[in-house]
Design a protein around this motif. Sequence first.
Motif, PDB file in Angstrom:
ATOM      1  N   UNK A 107       1.281  -1.180  -0.173  1.00  0.00           N
ATOM      2  CA  UNK A 107       0.231   0.190   0.142  1.00  0.00           C
ATOM      3  C   UNK A 107       1.128   1.284   0.304  1.00  0.00           C
ATOM      4  N   UNK A 108       1.955   1.381   0.877  1.00  0.00           N
ATOM      5  CA  UNK A 108       2.870   2.357   0.973  1.00  0.00           C
ATOM      6  C   UNK A 108       3.067   2.549  -0.322  1.00  0.00           C
ATOM      7  N   UNK A 109       3.899   1.750  -0.427  1.00  0.00           N
ATOM      8  CA  UNK A 109       4.821   1.359  -2.260  1.00  0.00           C
ATOM      9  C   UNK A 109       3.721   1.952  -2.788  1.00  0.00           C
ATOM     10  N   UNK A 110       2.697   1.679  -3.302  1.00  0.00           N
ATOM     11  CA  UNK A 110       1.699   1.964  -4.869  1.00  0.00           C
ATOM     12  C   UNK A 110       1.156   3.483  -4.470  1.00  0.00           C
ATOM     13  N   UNK A 111       0.901   3.963  -3.163  1.00  0.00           N
ATOM     14  CA  UNK A 111       0.268   5.150  -3.121  1.00  0.00           C
ATOM     15  C   UNK A 111       0.628   6.254  -2.556  1.00  0.00           C
ATOM     16  N   UNK A 112       2.267   5.910  -2.196  1.00  0.00           N
ATOM     17  CA  UNK A 112       3.157   6.415  -2.010  1.00  0.00           C
ATOM     18  C   UNK A 112       3.982   6.665  -3.435  1.00  0.00           C
ATOM     19  N   UNK A 113       3.757   6.073  -4.056  1.00  0.00           N
ATOM     20  CA  UNK A 113       5.235   6.322  -4.771  1.00  0.00           C
ATOM     21  C   UNK A 113       6.762   5.852  -4.978  1.00  0.00           C
ATOM     22  N   UNK A 114       6.704   4.866  -4.076  1.00  0.00           N
ATOM     23  CA  UNK A 114       8.108   4.851  -2.891  1.00  0.00           C
ATOM     24  C   UNK A 114       8.454   3.303  -4.245  1.00  0.00           C
TER      25      UNK A 114
END
Length: 162
Positions: free
Chosen positions: A98-105
Amino acid sequence: MTVKFTILGFLYRKNLHGYDIITEFNELSHHQWPLNPGQVYSTLERLERDGLVTSLGENEKGRIHYQITQAGREALFDWISSPVKRPLLRDELYMKFLLAESKGLEGIEELLQSQKELILQQILLLTDFKKTIDHKHFKKIIYGGLLHLEADLKWLEYIKDE
């Protein structure tokens, strides 16, 4: 896993002391779950304080034997007969995704690939371990673990294809 109810389960059929409980636990779990001896003894003290077990005194080696009480049997029955609520969405892998996908990590591709490799490695380990086990009940536990791993693999494939 709850140590309290595990101990009550071991005391259900026979009186035991802490060392016996630890030994039987390790045999039952095929040494797959670490059990802290200090936790066993402190839990036995709390169970006695709460009236769920009774101390039968020390044997010749200074070990205290315990017996489950009626209240302990009732508590064990309530626990064993109640369904286990599993977290549906609360999972570290899901949060990373979720973090990687939503925050562009960066790093999501590496995560998904390394997670898939880890799962495949765990499947091989469990499959090999299953071949060494004669205990039919523990084989069912291994099968459950394999099914969970397969579901995780399917989810990773779904993510990759979306």
